[in-house]
Design an enzyme around this catalytic site. Structure first.
Site, PDB file in Angstrom:
ATOM      1  N   ASP A  91      40.096  -8.072   4.050  1.00 37.89           N
ATOM      2  CA  ASP A  91      38.744  -7.639   4.421  1.00 37.89           C
ATOM      3  C   ASP A  91      38.341  -8.132   5.805  1.00 37.89           C
ATOM      4  OD1 ASP A  91      37.435 -10.388   3.971  1.00 37.89           O
ATOM      5  OD2 ASP A  91      38.324  -9.985   2.019  1.00 37.89           O
ATOM      6  N   GLU A 111      48.686  -9.272   5.326  1.00 38.99           N
ATOM      7  CA  GLU A 111      48.027  -8.630   4.188  1.00 38.99           C
ATOM      8  C   GLU A 111      49.004  -7.640   3.560  1.00 38.99           C
ATOM      9  OE1 GLU A 111      44.980  -8.649   2.419  1.00 38.99           O
ATOM     10  OE2 GLU A 111      45.959  -7.023   1.325  1.00 38.99           O
ATOM     11  N   ASP A 143      54.279  -8.317   2.441  1.00 43.20           N
ATOM     12  CA  ASP A 143      54.129  -9.210   1.305  1.00 43.20           C
ATOM     13  C   ASP A 143      54.096 -10.646   1.841  1.00 43.20           C
ATOM     14  OD1 ASP A 143      54.879 -11.013  -0.742  1.00 43.20           O
ATOM     15  OD2 ASP A 143      55.838  -9.390  -1.864  1.00 43.20           O
ATOM     16  N   ASP A 161      44.346 -16.843   1.409  1.00 43.15           N
ATOM     17  CA  ASP A 161      43.155 -16.134   0.937  1.00 43.15           C
ATOM     18  C   ASP A 161      43.614 -15.091  -0.083  1.00 43.15           C
ATOM     19  OD1 ASP A 161      40.702 -15.003   0.586  1.00 43.15           O
ATOM     20  OD2 ASP A 161      40.606 -14.046   2.547  1.00 43.15           O
ATOM     21  N   THR A 163      44.043 -13.308  -4.089  1.00 43.93           N
ATOM     22  CA  THR A 163      43.309 -12.959  -5.304  1.00 43.93           C
ATOM     23  C   THR A 163      43.623 -14.058  -6.328  1.00 43.93           C
ATOM     24  OG1 THR A 163      45.201 -11.746  -6.140  1.00 43.93           O
ATOM     25  CG2 THR A 163      43.601 -10.485  -4.864  1.00 43.93           C
TER      26      THR A 163
HETATM   27  N1  AG3 Z   1      39.716 -13.995  -2.544  1.00 47.51           N
HETATM   28  C1  AG3 Z   1      39.331 -14.853  -3.634  1.00 47.51           C
HETATM   29  C2  AG3 Z   1      38.952 -14.141  -4.872  1.00 47.51           C
HETATM   30  C3  AG3 Z   1      38.779 -15.076  -5.993  1.00 47.51           C
HETATM   31  C4  AG3 Z   1      38.131 -14.464  -7.155  1.00 47.51           C
HETATM   32  N2  AG3 Z   1      38.222 -15.406  -8.186  1.00 47.51           N
HETATM   33  C5  AG3 Z   1      37.269 -15.776  -9.014  1.00 47.51           C
HETATM   34  N3  AG3 Z   1      36.156 -15.132  -9.128  1.00 47.51           N
HETATM   35  N4  AG3 Z   1      37.512 -16.801  -9.722  1.00 47.51           N
HETATM   36  C6  AG3 Z   1      38.660 -13.388  -1.850  1.00 47.51           C
HETATM   37  C7  AG3 Z   1      39.067 -12.646  -0.646  1.00 47.51           C
HETATM   38  C8  AG3 Z   1      37.999 -12.730   0.386  1.00 47.51           C
HETATM   39  N5  AG3 Z   1      38.497 -12.627   1.703  1.00 47.51           N
END
Ligand code: AG3
Length: 286
Positions: A91, A111, A143, A161, A163
């Site tokens: 993002d 990414e 990846d 960063d 998921t």
């Molecule tokens: N990445 C982290 C998402 C975490 C969601 N986890 C949670 N709700 N426990 C976000 C990407 C932002 N650049």
């Protein structure tokens, strides 16, 4: 039909016994990318919200907390970070904050999903806020685990960063990935990771920190509360080959932050130091 008949909500499917529900004022995008189901919608409290597989990734309203804490904490603790690597972060919010540091010469962002970058540019331009046009940014669509394995460069700061460890993000939580990352850090380099909300997802933090304890002289974590990552504060993993950066003094941070010369919504040196104070339920996880 009355307005209430038309009410639409996104229910987050992250936890087995607890969920948060976000009102959809307007669905702006909803489709499958090559890797994930991606939604962008408008919400009265948080502004635009990006979800991947119905898990909130970031929102216009509260992303500053997450992005500032994963960039300014390691960059200012390091004190002379020139080369930054972001794994994930499609993002553009992380790149935005890293590039605020004029001392940072080069940001590589890896990414996996080109779809996330394209849609974020179109539907969430306030997230990257011009970062994708910064000549210091090198965007790599690959990846992250593969990139890390083949990487021969050294970085002062590595920011993961990701998921949560479900779907494509899972490889970013493995010992193998962290091993390659440890080798890609300079002597006084720092790696930081997003490790979910420890009250809800304790294993996420335990897994990362067990790996960090085996790889780094200094392995710890720090906390910040991000409203849409519900369930208490979120934990950020911290690994470094020396404890120098974590033990930086408040005075040094104040001088460095003043020299950096930009404004923040969440970060300040006192918050930085305090973020490493851990409640016992978190300490017991590693
Ligand atoms: N990445 C982290 C998402 C975490 C969601 N986890 C949670 N709700 N426990 C976000 C990407 C932002 N650049």
């Amino acid at each position: 039909m009355t307005t209430s008949d038309k009410q639409e909500w996104v229910t987050e499917g992250l936890h087995a016994h607890y969920a948060q529900r976000l009102r959809v004022d307007e669905m702006l995008y909803d489709s499958n990318t090559e890797h994930q189901r991606l939604k962008v919608f408008q919400n009265g409290q948080f502004g635009r919200i990006l979800t991947l597989d119905d898990v909130v990734q970031t929102t216009e309203g509260d992303n500053f907390i997450y992005h500032e804490m994963l960039t300014h904490v390691p960059i200012l603790a390091h004190g002379n970070a020139k080369r930054v690597l972001i794994i994930g972060g499609g993002d553009g919010g992380m790149a935005r904050e890293a590039l605020r540091h004029t001392s940072v010469e080069h940001v590589t962002m890896v990414e996996i999903d080109a779809g996330v970058v394209d849609f974020s540019k179109e539907y969430l331009p306030m997230l990257s806020d011009g970062a994708f046009d910064d000549p210091r940014l090198n965007l790599v669509i690959n990846d992250g685990a593969l990139f890390m394995k083949e990487n021969t460069e050294k970085f002062d700061v590595i920011i993961v960063d990701s998921t949560d460890p479900i779907g494509p993000g899972e490889v970013l939580f493995t010992d193998t990935f962290y091993g390659h990352a440890a080798r890609s850090l300079t002597e006084d380099g720092i790696i930081v990771t997003q490790n979910g909300v420890p009250f809800m997802q304790g294993d996420e933090l335990t897994g990362t920190l067990r790996a960090f304890q085996a790889l780094f002289a200094d392995a710890s974590c720090y906390l910040a509360s991000v409203p849409t990552y519900a369930g208490g504060p979120m934990a950020f993993g911290w690994g470094s080959h020396s404890d120098k950066a974590r033990l930086v003094s408040l005075e040094d941070l104040e001088a460095r932050f003043a020299a950096a010369g930009f404004d923040t919504g969440y970060y300040n040196p006192e918050v930085h130091k305090a973020a490493f104070a851990l409640p016992n339920y978190v300490k017991k996880l590693f």
